[in-house]
Design an enzyme around this catalytic site. Structure first.
Site, PDB file in Angstrom:
ATOM      1  N   ALA A 434       0.805  -1.132   0.073  1.00 56.81           N
ATOM      2  CA  ALA A 434       0.076   0.053   0.057  1.00 56.81           C
ATOM      3  C   ALA A 434       0.871   1.325   0.163  1.00 56.81           C
ATOM      4  O   ALA A 434       1.866   1.353   0.711  1.00 56.81           O
ATOM      5  CB  ALA A 434      -0.934   0.066   1.304  1.00 56.81           C
ATOM      6  N   CYS A 435       0.522   2.036  -0.966  1.00 55.81           N
ATOM      7  CA  CYS A 435       1.126   3.529  -0.914  1.00 55.81           C
ATOM      8  C   CYS A 435       0.011   4.455  -0.984  1.00 55.81           C
ATOM      9  O   CYS A 435      -0.958   4.246  -0.970  1.00 55.81           O
ATOM     10  CB  CYS A 435       2.158   3.614  -1.980  1.00 55.81           C
ATOM     11  SG  CYS A 435       1.840   3.496  -3.615  1.00 55.81           S
ATOM     12  N   ASP A 436       0.464   5.720  -1.294  1.00 53.48           N
ATOM     13  CA  ASP A 436      -0.280   6.862  -1.164  1.00 53.48           C
ATOM     14  C   ASP A 436      -1.302   6.968  -2.225  1.00 53.48           C
ATOM     15  O   ASP A 436      -2.646   6.977  -2.197  1.00 53.48           O
ATOM     16  CB  ASP A 436       0.734   8.175  -1.254  1.00 53.48           C
ATOM     17  CG  ASP A 436      -0.206   9.587  -0.920  1.00 53.48           C
ATOM     18  OD1 ASP A 436      -1.161   9.186   0.012  1.00 53.48           O
ATOM     19  OD2 ASP A 436      -0.205  10.601  -1.649  1.00 53.48           O
ATOM     20  N   ILE A 468      -3.709   3.361  -0.093  1.00 55.96           N
ATOM     21  CA  ILE A 468      -4.198   3.020   1.363  1.00 55.96           C
ATOM     22  C   ILE A 468      -5.464   3.508   1.552  1.00 55.96           C
ATOM     23  O   ILE A 468      -6.247   2.896   2.338  1.00 55.96           O
ATOM     24  CB  ILE A 468      -3.359   4.164   2.229  1.00 55.96           C
ATOM     25  CG1 ILE A 468      -1.847   3.613   2.489  1.00 55.96           C
ATOM     26  CG2 ILE A 468      -3.741   4.178   3.803  1.00 55.96           C
ATOM     27  CD1 ILE A 468      -0.846   4.332   3.286  1.00 55.96           C
TER      28      ILE A 468
END
Length: 519
Positions: A434-436, A468
């Site tokens: 998960a990232c921005d 996210i």
């Protein structure tokens, strides 16, 4: 499955961490409305670059100048910017809040603002009205949820949305449009003031550190996209699209580590250059800056140099460069701006490289003597301690519970993969990076781990990448960069969480593979 031990109580400054997470969430929500519609910006930028009066191949009927049969040509440039882009953003924002029904009502409200603020691009209005309209219809629906008699559901739902949409369109037209127009004009005047007084490079003092802490989206998508698009309509290009997208500062940092770094940081920097500069995934260089916080000076000076160069050459882009690859930047460069844009990238990289190299050389002996320079994980642990934060929480998946001083100790101390604040025996079948935005860096990390799992012959485990904000709660193990772990825990506190410093080459991947084998 083997799990990690429960950590010591989290003694970090909750207000500071909470504020950071709140801003990150707000920025992610804004980018969630804009990012899926970047293709529209790109298409509009290409149309603008080719067909406006000062473009590569001016065509009045497409570029919106001249007359046809005595009637002024509306073209495509103006209508796309005025109607399509704001409505697409509003629809996406409404869908994020209340699916299709929210998208419909949010777009109606936004249309009222668009028409009411004639002459001003209403991207900002769309970002507010799209989610707001969706939220209001969601609350209205709760009033009679489960109380409608069978057979009347469609009648009530359609008329409720239609009547509320009518009311919100009127509110948008008469009250919100003048307010948003005033805000947009005020922001535009502020930017013009900075440009006219050669102060725009100072924006790098905010933007460059914000990038490293994943706080840039609120500024980038909330303000700069709208003002940049407006400048493009007026003059055919905008410098604002380059404030955040310039890959030069990050390139300079990675080059400095390539030549003057030590240990893992030095060995991984060359590969990171390809991903950052060519692929446009800027997140790859963030851990290198976090390893030595003094390098914030390097990225700020590099960014300011790039902005100053573009100001001097009056250069700009015709559309946002997303992702911030050199190819995307050059592809969106205005017809008369190639020299300025190329120089801005080269000079910003040179300044960032020179400043970062100075600091790396100055601390090289100390890093080699302490061993910290050879291990990014240990360096990040030291950074967290200097900032007064508990390394046993957000960094637990990265460092283990004993804040080890080297990679071997990190592997030994991390008895299981997971968040130090969560104990679970759930079998891991769904691994999520998960990232921005859920695209660049997380996609890269997912690909790396997926290949490791495949080589190990492990079956029945899926590895995907997500934003996210899109975590659903059914993830078994979530891998994030350290600065984003708190937000991931809020979305799914029951999953196992692993924080890494570098998605490209994290030692935790091998631990994950070992645990998947053992389960």
């Amino acid at each position: 499955m083997t799990t990690s031990s429960v950590a010591a109580p989290d003694t970090r400054d909750k207000s500071r961490g909470g504020a950071r997470v709140a801003v990150q969430k707000f920025g992610t929500f804004l980018s969630g409305m804009v990012m899926p519609n970047i293709a529209i910006f790109i298409a509009w930028g290409i149309i603008t670059a080719f067909f406006i009066e000062t473009g590569w191949t001016p065509v009045g009927v497409l570029g919106g100048f001249g007359e046809t049969a005595g009637v002024a040509n509306p073209g495509l440039v103006g209508p796309i910017l005025t109607y399509l882009i704001p409505l697409a953003i509003a629809i996406q924002g409404g869908r994020m809040v209340y699916e299709t029904r929210g998208a419909v009502v949010g777009s109606i409200m936004t249309m009222g603002v668009i028409v009411g603020a004639s002459g001003t691009t209403m991207i900002l209005g769309a970002m507010i009205c799209g989610p707001l309209g969706a939220y209001l219809i969601k609350q209205i629906d709760k009033i009679w949820d489960g109380k409608i008699k069978p057979g009347f559901e469609m009648l009530v739902n359609n008329y409720a949305a239609g009547i509320l949409g009518f009311a919100l369109a009127m509110v948008g037209f008469f009250w919100l449009a003048p307010l948003f127009k005033l805000i947009a004009e005020g922001l535009g005047d502020a930017v013009n003031f900075l440009v006219q007084h050669s102060l725009l490079p100072l924006a790098s003092v905010i933007i460059e550190p914000a990038k490293v802490f994943f706080l840039n989206n609120a500024i980038n998508h909330g303000v700069l996209d709208q003002l940049g698009a407006q400048q493009v309509q007026e003059s055919g290009k905008s410098i604002l699209f380059l404030l955040e997208a310039n890959p030069g500062p990050g390139l300079g940092i990675l080059l400095a580590f390539t030549f003057f770094g030590v240990g893992i940081a030095r060995s991984t920097a060359p590969g990171a250059i390809i991903i950052q500069f060519l692929g446009g995934i800027h997140e790859i260089y963030f851990p290198y800056v976090l390893q030595k916080p003094i390098l914030f000076i390097a990225v700020i000076l590099g960014g300011a140099t790039g902005v100053a160069t573009n100001v001097a050459f009056h250069s700009g882009l015709v559309a946002p460069a997303s992702p911030g690859s050199i190819f995307a930047v050059l592809g969106a460069t205005a017809k008369d701006s190639f020299l300025g844009v190329i120089l801005s990238v080269v000079l910003s990289a040179a300044v960032s490289f020179a400043v970062a190299s100075f600091f790396l050389i100055a601390t090289r002996k100390r890093d080699l003597a302490s061993g910290n320079g050879g291990d990014m994980s240990a360096a990040m642990a030291k950074l967290q301690q200097n900032k007064g934060r508990d390394v046993n929480s957000a960094t637990s998946g990265l460092l283990g519970n004993n804040s080890p001083a080297n990679e071997e100790e990190a592997e030994a101390s991390l008895g299981g993969v997971g968040s130090a604040s969560t104990t679970t025996a759930t079998r891991v079948e769904n691994v999520v990076f998960a990232c921005d935005a859920g695209m660049g860096s997380s996609a890269m990390g997912a690909s790396v781990l997926r290949n490791k799992i495949k080589k190990a012959g492990i079956e029945g485990v899926t590895v995907v990448n997500k934003a996210i904000a899109n975590l659903s709660g059914d993830e078994d193990l979530i891998i994030t960069q350290e600065e984003l772990t708190d937000r991931a825990k809020q979305k799914n506190p029951n999953a196992q969480h692993v924080s890494v410093g570098n998605f490209m080459n994290a030692p935790q991947y091998d631990q994950v593979v070992d645990q998947l084998k053992n389960q």
